[in-house]
Design a protein around this motif. Sequence first.
Motif, PDB file in Angstrom:
ATOM      1  N   MET A   1       0.848  -1.204   0.000  1.00  0.00           N
ATOM      2  CA  MET A   1       0.000   0.000   0.000  1.00  0.00           C
ATOM      3  C   MET A   1       0.879   1.248   0.000  1.00  0.00           C
ATOM      4  O   MET A   1       1.902   1.303   0.659  1.00  0.00           O
ATOM      5  CB  MET A   1      -0.883   0.018   1.245  1.00  0.00           C
ATOM      6  CG  MET A   1      -1.938  -1.062   1.242  1.00  0.00           C
ATOM      7  SD  MET A   1      -3.263  -0.689   0.092  1.00  0.00           S
ATOM      8  CE  MET A   1      -4.300   0.321   1.139  1.00  0.00           C
ATOM      9  N   GLU A   3       0.104   4.396   0.957  1.00  0.00           N
ATOM     10  CA  GLU A   3      -0.329   5.530   1.751  1.00  0.00           C
ATOM     11  C   GLU A   3       0.892   6.272   2.302  1.00  0.00           C
ATOM     12  O   GLU A   3       2.011   5.768   2.219  1.00  0.00           O
ATOM     13  CB  GLU A   3      -1.211   5.044   2.910  1.00  0.00           C
ATOM     14  CG  GLU A   3      -0.462   4.363   4.024  1.00  0.00           C
ATOM     15  CD  GLU A   3      -0.005   2.947   3.717  1.00  0.00           C
ATOM     16  OE1 GLU A   3      -0.334   2.425   2.620  1.00  0.00           O
ATOM     17  OE2 GLU A   3       0.691   2.376   4.556  1.00  0.00           O
ATOM     18  N   ASP A  22      -4.507   8.210   2.429  1.00  0.00           N
ATOM     19  CA  ASP A  22      -4.658   7.808   1.028  1.00  0.00           C
ATOM     20  C   ASP A  22      -4.994   9.033   0.184  1.00  0.00           C
ATOM     21  O   ASP A  22      -4.262   9.399  -0.710  1.00  0.00           O
ATOM     22  CB  ASP A  22      -5.768   6.751   0.917  1.00  0.00           C
ATOM     23  CG  ASP A  22      -6.162   6.464  -0.528  1.00  0.00           C
ATOM     24  OD1 ASP A  22      -5.402   6.838  -1.450  1.00  0.00           O
ATOM     25  OD2 ASP A  22      -7.241   5.866  -0.739  1.00  0.00           O
ATOM     26  N   LYS A  23      -6.115   9.690   0.532  1.00  0.00           N
ATOM     27  CA  LYS A  23      -6.609  10.780  -0.315  1.00  0.00           C
ATOM     28  C   LYS A  23      -6.524  12.136   0.393  1.00  0.00           C
ATOM     29  O   LYS A  23      -6.796  12.242   1.590  1.00  0.00           O
ATOM     30  CB  LYS A  23      -8.069  10.531  -0.677  1.00  0.00           C
ATOM     31  CG  LYS A  23      -8.246   9.342  -1.592  1.00  0.00           C
ATOM     32  CD  LYS A  23      -9.659   9.320  -2.160  1.00  0.00           C
ATOM     33  CE  LYS A  23      -9.811   8.203  -3.165  1.00  0.00           C
ATOM     34  NZ  LYS A  23      -9.706   6.855  -2.587  1.00  0.00           N
ATOM     35  N   ASP A  35      -7.778   8.503   5.422  1.00  0.00           N
ATOM     36  CA  ASP A  35      -6.795   7.428   5.523  1.00  0.00           C
ATOM     37  C   ASP A  35      -7.302   6.165   4.821  1.00  0.00           C
ATOM     38  O   ASP A  35      -8.408   6.148   4.276  1.00  0.00           O
ATOM     39  CB  ASP A  35      -6.365   7.197   6.979  1.00  0.00           C
ATOM     40  CG  ASP A  35      -7.432   6.518   7.827  1.00  0.00           C
ATOM     41  OD1 ASP A  35      -8.432   6.023   7.274  1.00  0.00           O
ATOM     42  OD2 ASP A  35      -7.258   6.489   9.059  1.00  0.00           O
ATOM     43  N   ILE A  36      -6.486   5.135   4.836  1.00  0.00           N
ATOM     44  CA  ILE A  36      -6.837   3.933   4.073  1.00  0.00           C
ATOM     45  C   ILE A  36      -8.037   3.198   4.657  1.00  0.00           C
ATOM     46  O   ILE A  36      -8.588   2.313   4.026  1.00  0.00           O
ATOM     47  CB  ILE A  36      -5.625   2.967   3.949  1.00  0.00           C
ATOM     48  CG1 ILE A  36      -5.085   2.614   5.345  1.00  0.00           C
ATOM     49  CG2 ILE A  36      -4.522   3.586   3.112  1.00  0.00           C
ATOM     50  CD1 ILE A  36      -4.065   1.478   5.309  1.00  0.00           C
TER      51      ILE A  36
ATOM     52  N   VAL B  53      -3.066   5.720  -2.996  1.00  0.00           N
ATOM     53  CA  VAL B  53      -3.230   4.288  -3.247  1.00  0.00           C
ATOM     54  C   VAL B  53      -3.428   4.057  -4.756  1.00  0.00           C
ATOM     55  O   VAL B  53      -3.007   3.047  -5.306  1.00  0.00           O
ATOM     56  CB  VAL B  53      -4.384   3.710  -2.389  1.00  0.00           C
ATOM     57  CG1 VAL B  53      -4.670   2.270  -2.762  1.00  0.00           C
ATOM     58  CG2 VAL B  53      -4.020   3.803  -0.897  1.00  0.00           C
TER      59      VAL B  53
END
Lengths: 63, 63
Positions: A1, A3, A22-23, A35-36, B53
């Motif tokens: 991953m 992240e 993540d985003k 977050d993931i 990701v």
Amino acid sequence: MCEANAYLRQEGKEEMFMEMVDKVTPGEDGLVLEDIFGRRKIIKARIAELALVDHRIILEKQE
Amino acid sequence: MCEANAYLRQEGKEEMFMEMVDKVTPGEDGLVLEDIFGRRKIIKARIAELALVDHRIILEKQE
């Protein structure tokens, strides 16, 4: 991953703000970090720097 | 490796700007993007969005 951890840079110091991000998207009240796991945090900041291989996002507060 | 591809978003469309980006740092003439091989590109833009990701960095031009 892939992240990264988001750090808030203030007066030359970096403080962990959120792990496993993540985003990052702009929202009405500031940047929205997700977050993931889908957990979200909002902060009035801008993305100042990225170092992705080191898994680092540097944020700076915005008034 | 956790590099990402940088896309330039203009008028709702996204165009590939640089592949395998590792670092993004602010420079005097704009954002400096550096890929995992150390190659650099400079662009007057801001980081608008991240989706790590998915290995995506979205840039938007800045005047």
